[in-house]
Every structure is written in structure tokens, then in C-alpha cells.
Scaffold this motif. Structure first.
Motif, PDB file in Angstrom:
ATOM      1  N   TRP A 140       0.867  -1.208  -0.226  1.00  0.00           N
ATOM      2  CA  TRP A 140       0.031  -0.063   0.017  1.00  0.00           C
ATOM      3  C   TRP A 140       0.794   1.232  -0.006  1.00  0.00           C
ATOM      4  CZ3 TRP A 140      -4.781   1.324  -1.086  1.00  0.00           C
ATOM      5  CH2 TRP A 140      -5.324   2.497  -0.642  1.00  0.00           C
ATOM      6  N   ASP A 141       1.866   1.108   0.560  1.00  0.00           N
ATOM      7  CA  ASP A 141       2.716   2.594   0.764  1.00  0.00           C
ATOM      8  C   ASP A 141       3.441   2.909  -0.505  1.00  0.00           C
ATOM      9  OD1 ASP A 141       2.254   2.373   3.595  1.00  0.00           O
ATOM     10  OD2 ASP A 141       4.098   1.554   4.185  1.00  0.00           O
ATOM     11  N   GLU A 142       3.360   1.799  -1.562  1.00  0.00           N
ATOM     12  CA  GLU A 142       3.872   2.134  -2.861  1.00  0.00           C
ATOM     13  C   GLU A 142       2.939   2.697  -3.801  1.00  0.00           C
ATOM     14  OE1 GLU A 142       6.987  -1.873  -2.404  1.00  0.00           O
ATOM     15  OE2 GLU A 142       5.412  -1.806  -3.954  1.00  0.00           O
ATOM     16  N   ILE A 143       1.804   2.728  -3.329  1.00  0.00           N
ATOM     17  CA  ILE A 143       0.616   3.252  -4.290  1.00  0.00           C
ATOM     18  C   ILE A 143       0.105   4.546  -3.921  1.00  0.00           C
ATOM     19  CG2 ILE A 143      -1.699   2.455  -5.093  1.00  0.00           C
ATOM     20  CD1 ILE A 143      -0.952  -0.312  -4.191  1.00  0.00           C
ATOM     21  N   ASP A 144      -0.290   5.360  -5.006  1.00  0.00           N
ATOM     22  CA  ASP A 144      -0.715   6.828  -4.571  1.00  0.00           C
ATOM     23  C   ASP A 144      -2.151   6.585  -4.398  1.00  0.00           C
ATOM     24  OD1 ASP A 144      -2.080   9.354  -6.002  1.00  0.00           O
ATOM     25  OD2 ASP A 144       0.027   9.652  -5.133  1.00  0.00           O
ATOM     26  N   PRO A 145      -2.707   7.307  -3.428  1.00  0.00           N
ATOM     27  CA  PRO A 145      -4.239   7.275  -3.238  1.00  0.00           C
ATOM     28  C   PRO A 145      -5.012   7.459  -4.259  1.00  0.00           C
ATOM     29  CG  PRO A 145      -2.950   8.405  -1.163  1.00  0.00           C
ATOM     30  CD  PRO A 145      -2.071   8.183  -2.432  1.00  0.00           C
ATOM     31  N   SER A 146      -4.606   8.492  -5.085  1.00  0.00           N
ATOM     32  CA  SER A 146      -5.631   8.626  -6.248  1.00  0.00           C
ATOM     33  C   SER A 146      -5.731   7.631  -7.246  1.00  0.00           C
ATOM     34  CB  SER A 146      -4.980   9.817  -7.044  1.00  0.00           C
ATOM     35  OG  SER A 146      -3.728   9.602  -7.578  1.00  0.00           O
ATOM     36  N   GLU A 147      -4.473   6.693  -7.424  1.00  0.00           N
ATOM     37  CA  GLU A 147      -4.446   5.496  -8.268  1.00  0.00           C
ATOM     38  C   GLU A 147      -5.168   4.327  -7.816  1.00  0.00           C
ATOM     39  OE1 GLU A 147      -1.501   2.030  -9.703  1.00  0.00           O
ATOM     40  OE2 GLU A 147      -0.729   3.510  -8.609  1.00  0.00           O
ATOM     41  N   ALA A 148      -5.390   4.259  -6.350  1.00  0.00           N
ATOM     42  CA  ALA A 148      -6.061   3.239  -5.581  1.00  0.00           C
ATOM     43  C   ALA A 148      -7.411   3.537  -5.918  1.00  0.00           C
ATOM     44  CB  ALA A 148      -5.792   3.348  -4.247  1.00  0.00           C
ATOM     45  N   GLU A 149      -7.957   5.056  -5.840  1.00  0.00           N
ATOM     46  CA  GLU A 149      -9.477   5.359  -5.861  1.00  0.00           C
ATOM     47  C   GLU A 149      -9.791   5.030  -7.497  1.00  0.00           C
ATOM     48  OE1 GLU A 149     -10.941   8.773  -4.499  1.00  0.00           O
ATOM     49  OE2 GLU A 149     -10.088   8.553  -2.270  1.00  0.00           O
ATOM     50  N   ALA A 150      -8.954   5.572  -8.275  1.00  0.00           N
ATOM     51  CA  ALA A 150      -9.325   5.147  -9.621  1.00  0.00           C
ATOM     52  C   ALA A 150      -9.385   3.384  -9.945  1.00  0.00           C
ATOM     53  CB  ALA A 150      -7.956   5.435 -10.660  1.00  0.00           C
ATOM     54  N   ARG A 151      -8.774   2.912  -9.282  1.00  0.00           N
ATOM     55  CA  ARG A 151      -9.045   1.405  -9.063  1.00  0.00           C
ATOM     56  C   ARG A 151     -10.411   1.137  -8.471  1.00  0.00           C
ATOM     57  NH1 ARG A 151      -3.326  -1.776  -8.977  1.00  0.00           N
ATOM     58  NH2 ARG A 151      -4.753  -3.456  -8.658  1.00  0.00           N
ATOM     59  N   GLY A 152     -10.862   1.925  -7.578  1.00  0.00           N
ATOM     60  CA  GLY A 152     -12.030   1.510  -7.051  1.00  0.00           C
ATOM     61  C   GLY A 152     -11.861   1.018  -5.408  1.00  0.00           C
TER      62      GLY A 152
ATOM     63  N   ALA B 114      -1.835  -4.900   0.362  1.00  0.00           N
ATOM     64  CA  ALA B 114      -1.038  -4.978  -0.986  1.00  0.00           C
ATOM     65  C   ALA B 114      -2.194  -4.823  -1.925  1.00  0.00           C
ATOM     66  CB  ALA B 114      -0.280  -6.095  -0.863  1.00  0.00           C
ATOM     67  N   LEU B 115      -1.579  -4.540  -3.322  1.00  0.00           N
ATOM     68  CA  LEU B 115      -2.968  -4.601  -4.245  1.00  0.00           C
ATOM     69  C   LEU B 115      -2.004  -5.267  -5.589  1.00  0.00           C
ATOM     70  CD1 LEU B 115      -4.328  -1.070  -4.853  1.00  0.00           C
ATOM     71  CD2 LEU B 115      -5.305  -3.132  -4.096  1.00  0.00           C
ATOM     72  N   SER B 116      -2.944  -6.188  -5.974  1.00  0.00           N
ATOM     73  CA  SER B 116      -2.505  -6.921  -7.039  1.00  0.00           C
ATOM     74  C   SER B 116      -2.253  -6.087  -8.484  1.00  0.00           C
ATOM     75  CB  SER B 116      -3.472  -8.092  -7.318  1.00  0.00           C
ATOM     76  OG  SER B 116      -3.234  -8.628  -8.680  1.00  0.00           O
ATOM     77  N   ASP B 117      -1.186  -6.307  -9.108  1.00  0.00           N
ATOM     78  CA  ASP B 117      -1.099  -5.804 -10.389  1.00  0.00           C
ATOM     79  C   ASP B 117      -1.381  -6.800 -11.400  1.00  0.00           C
ATOM     80  OD1 ASP B 117      -0.734  -3.188  -9.926  1.00  0.00           O
ATOM     81  OD2 ASP B 117       1.714  -3.281  -9.883  1.00  0.00           O
ATOM     82  N   GLY B 118      -2.017  -7.804 -11.251  1.00  0.00           N
ATOM     83  CA  GLY B 118      -2.535  -8.834 -12.302  1.00  0.00           C
ATOM     84  C   GLY B 118      -3.294  -8.232 -13.133  1.00  0.00           C
ATOM     85  N   THR B 119      -3.654  -9.009 -14.175  1.00  0.00           N
ATOM     86  CA  THR B 119      -4.544  -8.409 -15.388  1.00  0.00           C
ATOM     87  C   THR B 119      -5.856  -8.742 -14.847  1.00  0.00           C
ATOM     88  OG1 THR B 119      -2.798  -8.939 -17.159  1.00  0.00           O
ATOM     89  CG2 THR B 119      -5.441  -8.770 -17.861  1.00  0.00           C
ATOM     90  N   PRO B 120      -6.689  -7.608 -14.890  1.00  0.00           N
ATOM     91  CA  PRO B 120      -8.101  -7.942 -14.762  1.00  0.00           C
ATOM     92  C   PRO B 120      -8.989  -8.845 -15.483  1.00  0.00           C
ATOM     93  CG  PRO B 120      -8.075  -5.576 -15.190  1.00  0.00           C
ATOM     94  CD  PRO B 120      -6.561  -6.213 -15.452  1.00  0.00           C
TER      95      PRO B 120
END
Length: 369
Positions: A59-71, A78-84
Motif C-alpha cells: 500500500w505504501d507504494e501506491i498513490d491514493p489517487s491511483e487506488a481510488e481510480a481502481r475503486g 497490498a494490491l494485485s497488479d495482475g491483469t483484471p
């Protein structure tokens, strides 16, 4: 109806399949060493809109605006960077593939998909899918959206059942069941009697919505099994002494809710994934989704009495006489499903809901999850 084909060579990889809604428990990890069954009904597939599996970012590596763009509106580990957009099917419906032995992952009893796609096209050797069948995970095959295409095929176009038909013919999900574990003895697998994993996942999703609907006030759900599932956790997480909001079961074939009801517990269509809505468009009550099978049991519970058997008993049949009808612990919602749902609801930005998320470890130790 569709078949899925390899994006590399066009080889068919599945039997003909029809699309349904992704089950709530698709991402559930249940218990320790439990043998969970196949997730999807044979002949069906569902699309998972979210990324799954590695690579991962903390989570510390992710910008909050990017997270919100992903819902995602609240911190996660942690967030998966796999293909949705993977298509999820039953393992028995896959064709024309082979396992990749070096992609076993870190599983102990099967395959967990941790090393990425572990099934390749037999024709061109392109990694096309991930099989999951490890202990405590629902068995499935995930077809990658970037390496597999779906192609329409001739077949019977099944029209989704109406809500009235589902209320009459829908299949109920029992609230408790025997759970098989690895390491059986001479008489077959070991078992224990427990609350249904599907119910625990359904409650995790519904509790996230109930908290949003509560607006930080007490919530009262109907007495009986509905209270057994929700009331203890709601009372523990919501502050005492506040105005009480009322939740009732509503849906096809049920009486219209009273005007003063704030929250409706309603079914989700198993094929379309749409939530049932009241006929009155002016209804302002918050709709809390429940899988159809769980909702049907709550509105019309069955006694679940033992049924006498004739003939010889198979070795893998439970040999308690009579079968225990209740688990030996209070109901606990699935923590992972609860968190996965709550962080994807914009209202989780509220400080009091953030506090609940931060205290999930304590809530788990208190037996709420």
C-alpha cells in the motif's frame, strides 16, 4: 453460449459455457486444511472484474489517487497488479491444456496460483490459465483475459429466470454443512460440522453494506437465523445508545416493507448479478445484497431434519448418529470478504469506518470474524 480459445493459436480450450454472476465466495480462504469443492457449476463461467495474483505492490507504494481510480477507497496490505477480467470456470470444463510443473506455487496440498499461470495451451505452449485447488481454497480455473478470447457458439440461449421463478424454484443454500479435511484415515476423509463457508462469505459482504447503511447508528435485524448471523457483530461494531435503524428481509414474494424501514436485505440474481429492487421507485431504504440461496433460506428456513437411509452406508459418509444439526461455535463472518467489500465502497472514507478497518485484528480475536 461461448467457448474460450487460445489467443496465440486459436485452439479451443473449454466446452461451451454460459455466463453467470461471480459467486461472492470466489476469493474466500476458508479454515485450515479444508477441502472446499468446485466454485463454478459445470457449464458456466463468470468474469472477475478485479486483478488477481502477482505481481503485488504494498500500500505504501501506491498513490491514493491511483487506488481510488481502481475503486479502492481505504488502505489494504497490498494490491494485485495482475491483469483484471479473468473468466472463472470449473476445472472439469477445461480442454486442450497441460499443467506447467514448475509453476506449482507455495501450496501444500495442491495448486494455489501464486507463481502465475500454471496451465499452457497444448498446441502452442502459451500460458493461458491458472488452476487453483489447494486446501482452504475454492477449486477453479482462471482464464487470463489477455491470453484467451471467448467466441460465441451455437446453442440454446437460456433466458434468465424471473424473480418470481427464482423465488419459487431457486435452490437454497443450507447454513451449515460437513467440511472435509485433508489427511483422512482408513474410512476416508475426516469431517467436521460447521457453518457454511458460503454463508460466512455472504455475511462478510452484507456486513460491509450494513455498516454503510447504519450511518454509525445501531441496526436491528429480524430475530431468528438472521440475528444469529448479523446481530452480534453489528452490536459489537456500532455504538450503543444511538438511534436504532431497522433492517428487514425483502424481495420477490415477500410483503412490502413498512414505511419506517431503513434497510432491506435483498437477493442478488445468480445469472445477471443484479440486485432485486422494490417496485416502488420512491423507496429510500438501503439495499443490502445477499446471494439468492442464502436469502431464500433466511425467508423460508427448512428444519434440516435427518433423513433415514437404506442399504449399506458408503465409507465416506459421516458416521455420527444422528448427524449434529448445529456447529459448535457462534457464527463468524468471513473477514477477507468483509474487508474486500468495505474498502471498495466510497463511504468507507468516513473516519469511524476507517477505525473499524484498523481494528479488524481485535475484532477477529474477539470471534466476530
Amino acid at each position: 453460449m461461448f467457448v474460450f480459445v487460445c489467443a496465440g493459436c486459436g485452439a479451443e480450450l473449454t466446452v461451451p459455457l454460459s455466463q453467470v454472476s461471480l459467486p461472492v465466495h470466489a476469493r474466500q480462504q476458508y479454515g485450515n486444511g479444508a477441502q472446499l469443492p468446485v466454485l463454478m457449476e459445470s457449464g458456466t463461467f463468470a468474469v472477475d472484474p478485479d486483478p488477481w495474483g502477482g505481481p503485488w505492490r504494498l500500500w505504501d507504494e501506491i498513490d491514493p489517487s491511483e487506488a481510488e481510480a481502481r475503486g479502492i477507497y481505504a488502505p489494504v496490505r497490498a494490491l494485485s497488479d495482475g491483469t483484471p477480467g479473468a473468466s472463472v470456470i470449473a476445472p472439469g470444463d477445461i480442454r486442450g491444456t497441460r499443467l506447467i510443473p514448475e509453476k506449482r506455487g507455495g501450496a501444500c496440498c495442491g495448486l494455489d496460483g501464486a507463481d502465475g499461470p500454471n496451465m499452457a495451451c497444448e498446441v502452442c505452449d502459451l500460458p493461458v490459465a491458472t488452476r487453483v485447488d489447494d486446501c482452504s481454497l475454492w477449486q477453479m480455473v482462471r482464464l487470463g483475459s489477455d491470453v484467451v478470447h471467448r467466441v460465441p457458439v451455437d446453442g440454446i440461449h437460456a433466458v434468465p429466470l424471473s424473480w418470481a421463478e427464482l423465488a419459487e424454484k431457486g435452490e437454497k443454500t443450507p447454513p451449515f454443512e460437513p467440511i472435509a479435511t485433508w489427511g483422512g484415515g482408513r474410512l476416508g476423509p475426516n469431517h467436521y460440522w460447521s457453518w457454511s463457508p458460503q454463508w460466512e462469505a455472504a455475511a462478510g459482504q452484507a456486513l460491509a453494506h450494513l455498516l454503510i447503511a447504519s450511518k454509525g447508528q445501531r441496526v436491528k435485524v429480524p430475530n431468528g437465523l438472521t440475528a444469529d448471523v448479523f446481530q452480534r457483530t453489528l452490536d459489537a461494531l456500532l455504538p450503543a445508545g444511538t438511534r436504532q435503524r431497522h433492517a428487514v428481509l425483502a424481495g420477490p414474494g415477500q410483503p412490502s416493507p413498512d414505511a419506517g424501514v431503513d434497510i432491506l436485505l435483498v437477493p442478488v440474481h445468480p445469472t445477471t448479478g443484479r440486485t432485486w429492487t422494490p417496485a416502488d421507485p420512491t423507496t429510500s431504504a438501503y439495499l443490502v445484497p445477499l446471494p439468492l440461496g442464502v436469502w431464500l433460506w433466511l425467508v423460508s428456513p427448512e428444519p434440516n431434519l435427518p433423513v433415514p437411509a437404506s442399504g449399506r452406508i458408503a465409507q465416506d459418509v459421516l458416521r455420527d448418529y444422528p448427524l449434529p444439526l448445529l456447529p459448535n461455535h457462534l457464527f463468524r463472518a468471513d473477514r477477507g470478504t468483509f474487508q474486500h467489500t468495505l474498502v471498495r465502497l466510497p463511504a468507507v472514507r468516513s473516519p469511524w469506518l476507517r477505525t473499524i478497518l484498523e481494528n479488524l485484528t481485535q475484532s477477529t480475536s474477539a470471534g466476530l470474524f
